[in-house]
Enzyme design. Structure first.
Site, short mmCIF file in Angstrom:
data_model
loop_
_atom_site.label_atom_id
_atom_site.label_comp_id
_atom_site.label_asym_id
_atom_site.label_seq_id
_atom_site.Cartn_x
_atom_site.Cartn_y
_atom_site.Cartn_z
N GLY A 342 82.70 24.27 -71.85
CA GLY A 342 82.56 24.45 -73.28
C GLY A 342 81.42 25.39 -73.60
O GLY A 342 80.65 25.81 -72.73
N VAL A 346 77.19 22.22 -76.92
CA VAL A 346 78.16 21.23 -77.38
C VAL A 346 77.91 19.86 -76.76
O VAL A 346 78.64 18.91 -77.01
CB VAL A 346 79.62 21.68 -77.08
CG1 VAL A 346 79.95 22.93 -77.87
CG2 VAL A 346 79.82 21.92 -75.58
N GLY A 347 76.88 19.73 -75.88
CA GLY A 347 76.49 18.42 -75.38
C GLY A 347 76.99 18.08 -73.99
O GLY A 347 77.16 16.91 -73.67
N LYS A 348 77.19 19.09 -73.15
CA LYS A 348 77.72 18.82 -71.80
C LYS A 348 76.69 18.07 -70.95
O LYS A 348 77.02 17.06 -70.31
CB LYS A 348 78.11 20.13 -71.12
CG LYS A 348 79.17 20.93 -71.85
CD LYS A 348 79.58 22.16 -71.08
CE LYS A 348 78.48 23.20 -71.00
NZ LYS A 348 78.11 23.76 -72.30
N THR A 349 75.45 18.56 -70.93
CA THR A 349 74.43 17.93 -70.10
C THR A 349 74.06 16.54 -70.61
O THR A 349 73.95 15.59 -69.84
CB THR A 349 73.17 18.82 -70.05
OG1 THR A 349 73.54 20.12 -69.59
CG2 THR A 349 72.13 18.24 -69.11
N SER A 672 95.38 38.59 -77.11
CA SER A 672 95.68 37.84 -78.33
C SER A 672 95.49 38.66 -79.60
O SER A 672 95.85 38.19 -80.68
CB SER A 672 94.82 36.58 -78.40
OG SER A 672 93.46 36.92 -78.47
N LYS A 715 89.61 29.00 -82.05
CA LYS A 715 89.98 30.03 -83.04
C LYS A 715 90.22 29.43 -84.41
O LYS A 715 89.80 30.00 -85.44
CB LYS A 715 91.23 30.76 -82.54
CG LYS A 715 90.98 31.60 -81.28
CD LYS A 715 92.24 32.24 -80.77
CE LYS A 715 91.95 33.10 -79.53
NZ LYS A 715 93.17 33.73 -78.99
#
Length: 792
Positions: A342, A346-349, A672, A715
């Site tokens: 991510g 976004v708060g992964k760790t 895209s 998106k």
């Protein structure tokens, strides 16, 4: 004649020896009865008691018997003086002893400078030899070599050198005095060199022995002192042995540790090698072999922890709870390997830390960003100076348990060079089928990593090797919506920043409107790092105002500061981002596209303009190869559909088309943007404006089909963040809607399309009028001319 053992008699030398053999005694008695002369020759093999004539050297010495003494055991001790050397002509055995006919040789030496130089050289060398050897009396030997006869000098020196029997016999057999003196000089050189070498070695050994004795003395003294202090007499070896036996090692590791301990026991305590062995044993003992954290398997508690630490991220929480449920049903399940992918912030760790808290395990984190050495993972072999285990083993030692939550942060930032590929070394670590026997180069024993809960984090997947991706369960963490950011700020960020700045609820209050203003006009991100930074800026300014008020003359407590939408600019300055709707209007040749980036979704405007030219298509904006090919495909589609788009067939012959995507310094790529570029070009050619309230994403084919794309959630969140509430997306992406938050789906109007014709109907202000079909050639020419005039 009498054979002698282990001795060579030289002329002019006085030599004592003992005679014991019966044949030798008879020969000695016969000589004593006559002129006291006897011929002495050395036998080849000293172990033979009765040698035959052929087992005796042919060259010996005629001697005078000076003294003889009969000993009580029947042996005779004699002292002889060498007269001259001789060579046996014949030997006969008479009455139990040998009688020999001996030929002697007389050499006349001519004096000269060469002889004087040789005599002087031998004298100086022998004097040097006497000083070094310390076995000969200096004055006696110096007096003995003060002779004028070079032959006598050679014999005197040769008799006193520490030579073998063969070397002395070789010297005896040289009859020419000059040759014999030359050979003695050569032997002196060799013997002096040997003595110097022995002297050097003895000096070195003596110093080492003195050092070892000193160390032994000091160690014994230390032991005695420790005994007096009552600290016991247990040696370091005994303590290490007890630790090894109680460590719970595997059989292989235990055998290796005991073998190393045995080596250490035989080494000097202060040697460098003993330090290496001691460090190795300490590392083996420091790694957890049987220690395990008691795991919490209560699903309700885990759910409470995850909900309390993180807002949203439902899919991730669901996967963690599934993992815990499996742990309750299976006694020895294999460790899981998850990969959180991510955008930054976004708060992964922090999610990994929450997992450790929810499961009751230790948490360790290893950052792999910039790691380019395979030894960082596997360690160095012990042959290198300063070798250490790899980071995996070091972190396991830090954890102290076999089953920690092990976070491998920034796994997509690893690189490779001449020192190896660390991502290849991770293949074994992150494979549940292999990591139960992980081999570190330093420890050189198998270590079980199967109980470890590995969590990897990454911003993108394309930089991770496919083989490594295959070993991980990838869970994507998309960006947060504005409402989610507001909730995260209210629940976590505001409280955290107030604690860090020393503020309380009585001093500052953040309203929902104020926080939403910060989210909308001061941050543009998928995560919440910048949002936390801006909230921290506000808190610091409030803290300064509080301190100023308390340090003033009145020393009054200031009233509570309320952060609203109106006063946010007072603390953070003018808005960093304008209202997306403020400057937006329908334009010809400008279409809104949606893009995915490492930090979340973004809106990109694709612009197209036409000029007089020769049919050339130009693309700018630092577009990648795929994006340029999308523009080519869009152009080919438009040319093939010129009639339906109200354009003459040869419209492109006299025109140049320029496609540009703003923010030209930022590289852009991907398929895209195909329908966005096609819409912008059609708008520029037909002079029909594109709606500014519609964004689009999708890949275009030459036949005008719209193919599905990736990153749909990011998106759509970007469209919502920029106040674009109508989005055109490929019909093939309809399956991805369940991943989109329900409130986002309700706010957006989504158009699912299969073809470019549907895109143009929605995106353009009005429909395109197709040219009427011509009935003959004249009408074709008239129609083309009218269309060209209309176009110009």
């Amino acid at each position: 004649m009498m054979p002698v053992r282990d001795v060579v008699i030289f002329p002019h030398m006085m030599t004592p020896f003992v005679v014991g053999r019966e044949s030798s005694v008879r020969a000695l008695e016969e000589a004593l009865a006559g002129d006291k002369k006897i011929f002495l020759a050395t036998q080849h093999d000293a172990s033979i008691d009765e040698p035959r004539p052929e087992e005796i050297y042919s060259v010996g010495t005629i001697v005078n018997i000076v003294q003889s003494l009969k000993l009580p055991d029947g042996n005779i001790k004699v002292l002889v003086e060498g007269v001259e050397r001789g060579k046996i002509v014949s030997v006969t055995d008479e009455e139990g002893f040998f009688r020999a006919v001996v030929r002697t040789f007389q050499f006349k030496v001519e004096p000269g400078p060469q002889l004087d130089a040789l005599v002087s050289r031998v004298g100086s060398l022998f004097e040097q030899y006497i000083k070094i050897s310390q076995n000969l009396n200096y004055e006696t030997m110096i007096a003995a070599i003060r002779v004028d006869d070079p032959g006598k000098l050679a014999d005197t020196v040769g008799a006193n050198l520490q030579l073998t029997i063969e070397e002395k016999q070789e010297l005896l057999e040289i009859f020419d005095p000059i040759d014999r003196l030359t050979r003695v000089a050569e032997m002196l050189d060799i013997e002096i060199e040997k003595l110097n070498m022995d002297r050097t070695i003895q000096g070195r050994v003596k110093r080492q022995m003195e050092k070892a004795q000193k160390e032994y003395y000091l160690n014994e003294k230390i032991k005695a002192i420790q005994k007096e202090l009552g600290r016991g007499e247990k040696s370091e070896i005994d303590e290490l042995k007890k630790k090894i036996e109680s460590a719970g090692m595997t059989k292989d590791a235990y055998e290796k540790a005991m073998a190393e301990l045995k080596r250490l026991e035989n080494m000097p305590p202060m040697s460098a090698e003993s330090t290496v062995s001691r460090n190795y044993l300490e590392w083996l003992l420091a790694v957890p072999w049987k220690q395990k954290s008691k795991e919490i398997r209560d699903l309700k508690y885990a759910e409470q922890v995850l909900e309390g630490d993180h807002y949203g991220l439902e899919k991730v929480k669901e996967r963690i709870l599934e993992f815990l449920a499996v742990r309750r049903l299976v006694k020895n399940p294999k460790g899981s390997i998850l990969c959180f992918v991510g955008a930054p912030g976004v708060g992964k760790t922090s999610l990994g830390m929450s997992i450790a808290k929810a499961t009751g395990r230790k948490f360790i984190r290893l950052s792999l960003g910039g790691v380019r050495d395979e030894a960082e993972i596997r360690g160095h072999r012990r042959t290198y100076i300063g070798a250490l285990p790899g980071q995996i083993i070091q972190m396991m030692r830090k954890a102290g348990t076999r089953n920690p939550v092990f976070m491998l942060d920034e796994v997509d930032k690893m690189s490779t060079d001449f020192r190896g590929d660390p991502s290849a070394a991770l293949l074994e670590v992150l494979d549940p089928e292999q990591n139960y026997m992980f081999m570190d180069h330093y420890l050189d024993v198998e270590y079980d990593l199967s109980q470890v809960f590995f969590i990897c984090t990454a911003n993108v997947l394309h930089t991770i090797p496919p083989a490594l991706q295959d070993r991980m369960e990838v869970i994507r963490l998309s960006g947060y919506t504005e409402q989610e950011k507001l909730e995260i700020a209210k629940r976590f960020l505001v409280r955290k920043q107030m604690e860090q700045t020393g503020l309380t609820d009585k001093l500052v209050k953040f309203t929902d409107e104020g926080l939403m203003t910060v989210v909308q006009y001061y941050t543009r991100e998928a995560g919440v790092r910048n949002l936390e930074r801006e909230i921290g800026n506000i808190c610091r300014k409030v803290a300064r105002a509080v301190v100023n008020a308390q340090s003033s003359e009145t020393k009054t407590t200031p009233p509570q500061v309320v952060i609203t939408a109106d006063n946010v600019p007072e603390y953070l300055g003018p808005p960093k981002f304008r209202d997306p709707e403020a400057d937006r209007c329908n334009e010809i040749g400008a279409a809104l596209g949606l893009a995915w980036t490492e930090v979340g979704g973004q809106i990109l405007t694709s612009e197209a303009t036409i000029m007089d030219g020769k049919g050339k298509l130009t693309t700018t904006g630092k577009l990648g190869d795929v994006m340029q090919e999308s523009a080519q495909a869009a152009m080919s589609y438009i040319r093939s559909r010129a009639h339906q788009l109200g354009l003459p067939r040869d419209f492109y012959r006299n025109l140049d088309i320029h496609v540009h995507v703003p923010e030209g310094a930022i590289p852009k790529d991907g398929p895209s943007a195909g329908i966005t570029i096609a819409t912008a070009i059609v708008s520029a050619l037909t002079k029909i404006p594109v709606r500014c309230d519609v964004a689009m994403t999708g890949e275009i084919t030459l036949r005008g089909r719209v193919l599905p794309i990736g990153g749909l959630k990011e998106k759509l969140l970007a469209a919502r963040r920029h106040r674009v509430f109508e989005v055109i997306i490929p019909k093939g992406n309809e399956k991805d809607l369940p991943d989109i938050p329900e409130n986002v789906r309700n706010e957006l109007k989504l158009h699912f399309v299969d073809s470019m014709d549907e895109v143009l109907k929605i995106a353009l202000e009005r429909e395109i009028t197709a040219l009427p079909l011509p009935t003959n050639t004249a009408q074709v020419e008239v129609g083309a001319q009218q269309s060209e005039e209309k176009l110009h």
